[in-house]
Scaffold this motif. Structure first.
Motif, PDB file in Angstrom:
ATOM      1  N   ASP A 155       0.846  -1.199   0.000  1.00  0.00           N
ATOM      2  CA  ASP A 155       0.000   0.000   0.000  1.00  0.00           C
ATOM      3  C   ASP A 155       0.879   1.246   0.000  1.00  0.00           C
ATOM      4  O   ASP A 155       1.723   1.422   0.879  1.00  0.00           O
ATOM      5  CB  ASP A 155      -0.912  -0.002   1.240  1.00  0.00           C
ATOM      6  N   ASP A 156       0.692   2.089  -1.006  1.00  0.00           N
ATOM      7  CA  ASP A 156       1.431   3.348  -1.075  1.00  0.00           C
ATOM      8  C   ASP A 156       0.510   4.553  -0.855  1.00  0.00           C
ATOM      9  O   ASP A 156       0.889   5.686  -1.143  1.00  0.00           O
ATOM     10  CB  ASP A 156       2.139   3.484  -2.420  1.00  0.00           C
ATOM     11  N   SER A 157      -0.686   4.291  -0.366  1.00  0.00           N
ATOM     12  CA  SER A 157      -1.622   5.385  -0.085  1.00  0.00           C
ATOM     13  C   SER A 157      -1.770   5.547   1.420  1.00  0.00           C
ATOM     14  O   SER A 157      -1.293   4.741   2.209  1.00  0.00           O
ATOM     15  CB  SER A 157      -2.992   5.100  -0.716  1.00  0.00           C
TER      16      SER A 157
ATOM     17  N   VAL B 211      -9.361  -1.126   2.656  1.00  0.00           N
ATOM     18  CA  VAL B 211      -9.527  -2.484   2.136  1.00  0.00           C
ATOM     19  C   VAL B 211      -9.143  -2.484   0.651  1.00  0.00           C
ATOM     20  O   VAL B 211      -9.507  -1.559  -0.091  1.00  0.00           O
ATOM     21  CB  VAL B 211     -10.972  -2.981   2.307  1.00  0.00           C
ATOM     22  N   TYR B 212      -8.405  -3.538   0.236  1.00  0.00           N
ATOM     23  CA  TYR B 212      -8.014  -3.698  -1.160  1.00  0.00           C
ATOM     24  C   TYR B 212      -8.263  -5.143  -1.579  1.00  0.00           C
ATOM     25  O   TYR B 212      -7.854  -6.082  -0.882  1.00  0.00           O
ATOM     26  CB  TYR B 212      -6.536  -3.356  -1.341  1.00  0.00           C
ATOM     27  N   ARG B 213      -8.938  -5.297  -2.717  1.00  0.00           N
ATOM     28  CA  ARG B 213      -9.186  -6.638  -3.238  1.00  0.00           C
ATOM     29  C   ARG B 213      -8.137  -6.974  -4.293  1.00  0.00           C
ATOM     30  O   ARG B 213      -7.982  -6.250  -5.277  1.00  0.00           O
ATOM     31  CB  ARG B 213     -10.591  -6.716  -3.841  1.00  0.00           C
ATOM     32  N   PHE B 214      -7.433  -8.096  -4.074  1.00  0.00           N
ATOM     33  CA  PHE B 214      -6.386  -8.504  -5.004  1.00  0.00           C
ATOM     34  C   PHE B 214      -7.033  -8.980  -6.304  1.00  0.00           C
ATOM     35  O   PHE B 214      -7.898  -9.868  -6.300  1.00  0.00           O
ATOM     36  CB  PHE B 214      -5.547  -9.636  -4.388  1.00  0.00           C
ATOM     37  N   GLU B 215      -6.615  -8.355  -7.399  1.00  0.00           N
ATOM     38  CA  GLU B 215      -7.226  -8.644  -8.687  1.00  0.00           C
ATOM     39  C   GLU B 215      -6.496  -9.790  -9.384  1.00  0.00           C
ATOM     40  O   GLU B 215      -5.286  -9.749  -9.580  1.00  0.00           O
ATOM     41  CB  GLU B 215      -7.206  -7.393  -9.579  1.00  0.00           C
ATOM     42  N   ARG B 216      -7.241 -10.834  -9.775  1.00  0.00           N
ATOM     43  CA  ARG B 216      -6.734 -11.944 -10.595  1.00  0.00           C
ATOM     44  C   ARG B 216      -7.725 -12.190 -11.727  1.00  0.00           C
ATOM     45  O   ARG B 216      -8.922 -11.978 -11.570  1.00  0.00           O
ATOM     46  CB  ARG B 216      -6.582 -13.225  -9.761  1.00  0.00           C
TER      47      ARG B 216
ATOM     48  N   GLN C 282      -1.506  -5.704   8.376  1.00  0.00           N
ATOM     49  CA  GLN C 282      -2.488  -6.172   7.409  1.00  0.00           C
ATOM     50  C   GLN C 282      -3.166  -7.443   7.921  1.00  0.00           C
ATOM     51  O   GLN C 282      -2.614  -8.164   8.769  1.00  0.00           O
ATOM     52  CB  GLN C 282      -1.830  -6.487   6.061  1.00  0.00           C
ATOM     53  N   VAL C 283      -4.335  -7.692   7.376  1.00  0.00           N
ATOM     54  CA  VAL C 283      -5.052  -8.941   7.573  1.00  0.00           C
ATOM     55  C   VAL C 283      -5.677  -9.293   6.224  1.00  0.00           C
ATOM     56  O   VAL C 283      -6.212  -8.424   5.533  1.00  0.00           O
ATOM     57  CB  VAL C 283      -6.153  -8.821   8.656  1.00  0.00           C
ATOM     58  N   ALA C 284      -5.586 -10.562   5.815  1.00  0.00           N
ATOM     59  CA  ALA C 284      -6.159 -11.002   4.546  1.00  0.00           C
ATOM     60  C   ALA C 284      -7.352 -11.912   4.816  1.00  0.00           C
ATOM     61  O   ALA C 284      -7.347 -12.715   5.761  1.00  0.00           O
ATOM     62  CB  ALA C 284      -5.117 -11.732   3.707  1.00  0.00           C
ATOM     63  N   VAL C 285      -8.366 -11.771   3.984  1.00  0.00           N
ATOM     64  CA  VAL C 285      -9.573 -12.579   4.090  1.00  0.00           C
ATOM     65  C   VAL C 285      -9.821 -13.238   2.737  1.00  0.00           C
ATOM     66  O   VAL C 285      -9.828 -12.564   1.700  1.00  0.00           O
ATOM     67  CB  VAL C 285     -10.786 -11.722   4.509  1.00  0.00           C
ATOM     68  N   LEU C 286     -10.012 -14.542   2.758  1.00  0.00           N
ATOM     69  CA  LEU C 286     -10.290 -15.313   1.542  1.00  0.00           C
ATOM     70  C   LEU C 286     -11.792 -15.550   1.444  1.00  0.00           C
ATOM     71  O   LEU C 286     -12.408 -16.082   2.366  1.00  0.00           O
ATOM     72  CB  LEU C 286      -9.540 -16.646   1.574  1.00  0.00           C
ATOM     73  N   VAL C 287     -12.379 -15.108   0.319  1.00  0.00           N
ATOM     74  CA  VAL C 287     -13.816 -15.237   0.099  1.00  0.00           C
ATOM     75  C   VAL C 287     -14.029 -16.139  -1.115  1.00  0.00           C
ATOM     76  O   VAL C 287     -13.472 -15.900  -2.197  1.00  0.00           O
ATOM     77  CB  VAL C 287     -14.471 -13.861  -0.131  1.00  0.00           C
TER      78      VAL C 287
END
Length: 375
Positions: free
Chosen positions: A19-21, A26-31, A48-53
């Motif tokens: 994150d550079d802001s 929250v940021y969603r990793f784009e694939r 950070q904390v990551a959540v898998l949906v």
């Protein structure tokens, strides 16, 4: 472009967020197609904390560290997909990164003045503003309650709601406190901490933690502040008569220093006003240094106290004698010991004076002829 994204997604096996802001929560990793390769590396950094949906359902939560995404390492995801033996094929899921650092200097303030009843001024209007700090405490709750499917969620999307919550609770607390407006400045810290404790549970319901809240200023409307400044100026001036005399003296000094600055008539008028003011000042009895004690109450039936007779000191052969009452001085005048030229003094006289010049003693020499004129 779509083909290139699909081919590029086949080679990328590191899932991370740098994150550079300063405002992204929250940021969603784009694939491409949300396909995550079997054995992909998930890196979660400190703060950070990551959540898998998976297909709209929250599968797993990852704390800071590095994880290898395999079906046998994701028991919840395996249960959701009914993978009993595990597969090495890509699986479709979304990874949301949550910034758990503290977001500071978030502003709050009243859009309109708050109507209050002040114990000293009566009904008044107050404005207030300050700042607060918060962070994500429960990522799954924040995802369910606030974020939803937003791919990039920033502080601007929630600060309005949080500001309204702070202002609403602050208005209620300030109205119930009963603290006078002039004493609020000494209670900013207590108000801020009490407000933080009051609002913290409401922040927690959406997965946020209110870490700090500051009350920076509570002010009156400009019109009321102007009146208060004039009232303060009167208190600083103190004695209005002395202040008027001071201003007149300053004006007279400026006129003397600049004789050509005004007309002759104006300068003369200023001089006459100054002389009149000084005459009034000299004619006014001097105020005692401290108030005299009140005399004892006198019964209406009893007569007032007798006046005290004046007593005089008499100079005899350059020596002070006395004091003597009028009866004693009258006898001395008959015997020739007290003459019109004898120096006398009593309280209230600026200096010694001849007995013949004192009106109260002049009657003592009425039976005597006046002194002979000099040759």
């Amino acid at each position: 472009m779509a083909l290139w994204n699909k081919l590029f997604g086949e080679f990328v096996d590191v899932i991370q967020w740098i994150d550079d802001s300063n405002d992204t929560l929250v940021y969603r990793f784009e694939r491409h197609g949300n396909e995550i390769k079997f054995g992909a590396k998930l890196t979660v950094r400190e703060g950070q904390v990551a959540v898998l949906v998976n297909e709209g359902q929250l599968a797993d939560t990852f704390q800071p560290g590095m994880y290898e995404l395999k079906t046998n390492n994701l028991p919840i995801l395996s249960t959701l997909q009914a993978w009993q033996h595990g597969f090495e094929s890509p699986f479709k899921a979304e990874v949301y990164f949550f910034s758990t650092r503290r977001f500071t200097d978030l502003k709050w303030g009243t859009l309109n003045p708050v109507m209050l009843r002040d114990p000293e001024f009566g009904p008044i209007r107050l404005r207030a503003f300050g700042s607060y700090a918060m962070r994500i405490l429960d990522a799954p709750t924040f995802l369910r309650e606030i974020v939803g499917t937003d791919g990039r969620f920033t502080t601007d999307e929630i600060t309005n709601q949080l500001r309204n919550l702070v202002v609403s609770r602050f208005t209620n607390i300030l109205g119930q406190s009963g603290i006078p407006a002039l004493d609020l400045a000494g209670n900013y810290d207590q108000l801020g901490e009490f407000l933080r404790q009051r609002i913290a549970p409401e922040f927690a319901t959406v997965g946020l933690e209110l870490t700090n809240l500051l009350v920076e200023n509570i002010s009156l409307p400009k019109e009321v502040e102007a009146v208060l400044d004039r009232r303060t100026s009167m208190g600083i001036v103190g004695n209005l008569d002395q202040y008027t005399q001071f201003q007149a003296a300053e004006a007279l000094r400026d006129a003397a220093a600049n004789p050509g600055g005004g007309s002759e008539a104006m300068n003369m008028g200023l001089g006459l006003a100054m002389v009149q003011r000084l005459s009034e000042t000299l004619a006014r009895p001097a105020s005692p240094a401290s108030p005299a004690p009140a005399p004892p109450p006198v019964s209406p039936a009893s007569p007032p106290p007798l006046p005290t007779a004046t007593r005089y000191f008499v100079a005899v052969n350059s020596q002070q004698t006395g004091p003597f009452g009028l009866d004693e001085l009258q006898q001395q005048a008959r015997d020739g010991q007290l003459t019109r030229a004898t120096l006398v003094w009593t309280q209230g006289m600026a200096d010694w004076a001849s007995a013949g010049e004192v009106a109260e003693l002049a009657v003592l020499f009425s039976h005597l002829p006046p002194p002979l004129p000099t040759a």
